[in-house]
Design an enzyme around this catalytic site. Structure first.
Site, mmCIF file in Angstrom:
data_model
loop_
_atom_site.group_PDB
_atom_site.id
_atom_site.type_symbol
_atom_site.label_atom_id
_atom_site.label_comp_id
_atom_site.label_asym_id
_atom_site.label_seq_id
_atom_site.Cartn_x
_atom_site.Cartn_y
_atom_site.Cartn_z
ATOM 1 N N PHE A 118 3.972 3.420 3.199
ATOM 2 C CA PHE A 118 5.381 3.273 2.860
ATOM 3 C C PHE A 118 5.943 4.463 2.110
ATOM 4 C CE2 PHE A 118 3.977 -1.042 3.505
ATOM 5 C CZ PHE A 118 5.025 -1.576 4.227
ATOM 6 N N SER A 119 5.158 5.498 1.948
ATOM 7 C CA SER A 119 5.554 6.616 1.104
ATOM 8 C C SER A 119 6.863 7.249 1.563
ATOM 9 C CB SER A 119 4.457 7.683 1.107
ATOM 10 O OG SER A 119 4.907 8.839 0.463
ATOM 11 N N PRO A 165 0.852 -1.193 0.000
ATOM 12 C CA PRO A 165 0.000 0.000 0.000
ATOM 13 C C PRO A 165 0.889 1.243 0.000
ATOM 14 C CG PRO A 165 -0.441 -1.414 1.909
ATOM 15 C CD PRO A 165 0.699 -2.010 1.170
ATOM 16 N N CYS A 166 0.579 2.188 -0.844
ATOM 17 C CA CYS A 166 1.452 3.344 -1.045
ATOM 18 C C CYS A 166 1.582 4.241 0.181
ATOM 19 C CB CYS A 166 0.970 4.178 -2.222
ATOM 20 S SG CYS A 166 0.996 3.267 -3.770
ATOM 21 N N GLN A 167 0.467 4.592 0.786
ATOM 22 C CA GLN A 167 0.520 5.618 1.822
ATOM 23 C C GLN A 167 1.403 5.256 3.014
ATOM 24 O OE1 GLN A 167 -2.284 4.497 0.461
ATOM 25 N NE2 GLN A 167 -3.055 6.246 -0.698
#
Length: 191
Positions: free
Chosen positions: A146-147, A142-144
């Site tokens: 680990f951004s 999931p992007c958020q």
């Protein structure tokens, strides 16, 4: 002891479908030990089990009838975007993990029912042997959370930094946010 034609047929069908013994057991609603007994000739496979494997084989796409060039697992799969390319080059997906029920439903529509979809991958950290042998590990994190743009540092979306703790044995790992994963050592290589 000579195996019965039923045992030979059962094993041949299972191998043609590309299912491991564990996967076949899960899909047939029996134990893995029962599948082993079917194949060894210690028990006669039920006609329903053989019919199910025949029907499963008939539903597989033509490319699945060929031996896979490699086996891969699809973690944090979403609706399967990463899988598409690896299927296209001859890979066989042998394990999928996605915890969102709506994404799971879409994944099933996209790829069929060739193996069960696991929910939360953390459940498998207790017994990694539950994950089938594979050559490639795909991970669409999931992007958020680990951004590297700082969202996780600010906790801007209410997502604390995840601690997944995956131990893996694969020749190749492909992760969408590999810089963050490598930096924080969320994934650990097992020799």
């Amino acid at each position: 002891m000579t195996r019965s034609p039923h045992s030979v047929e059962f094993e041949a069908l299972r191998l043609k479908t590309g299912l491991s013994r564990s996967e076949a057991a899960n899909l047939l609603g029996v134990t893995e030990r029962t599948v082993i007994r079917y194949e060894n000739g210690d028990s006669r496979p039920s006609p329903i089990a053989i019919k199910w494997l025949q029907e499963h084989l008939a539903r597989l796409p033509e490319k699945r009838l060929k031996p896979a060039a490699f086996r891969f697992i699809d973690l944090f799969a979403g609706i399967g975007g990463l899988r598409i390319g690896f299927d296209a080059i001859g890979g066989q997906c042998v394990f999928t993990s996605e915890w969102d029920k709506y994404s799971q439903a879409t994944y099933r529509e996209n790829f069929g029912n060739d193996h069960p979809i696991a929910g939360d991958i953390r459940e498998y950290s207790k017994d990694p042997s539950m994950i089938p042998a594979h050559d490639v590990l795909l991970a669409g994190f999931p992007c958020q959370p680990f951004s590297i743009a700082g969202v996780s540092k600010k906790n801007a979306l209410g997502h604390p930094r995840p601690q997944v703790g995956i131990r893996y044995e694969a020749r190749i790992i492909l992760a969408e946010d590999a810089v963050s994963v490598a930096r924080d050592e969320i994934v650990e290589r097992v020799p």
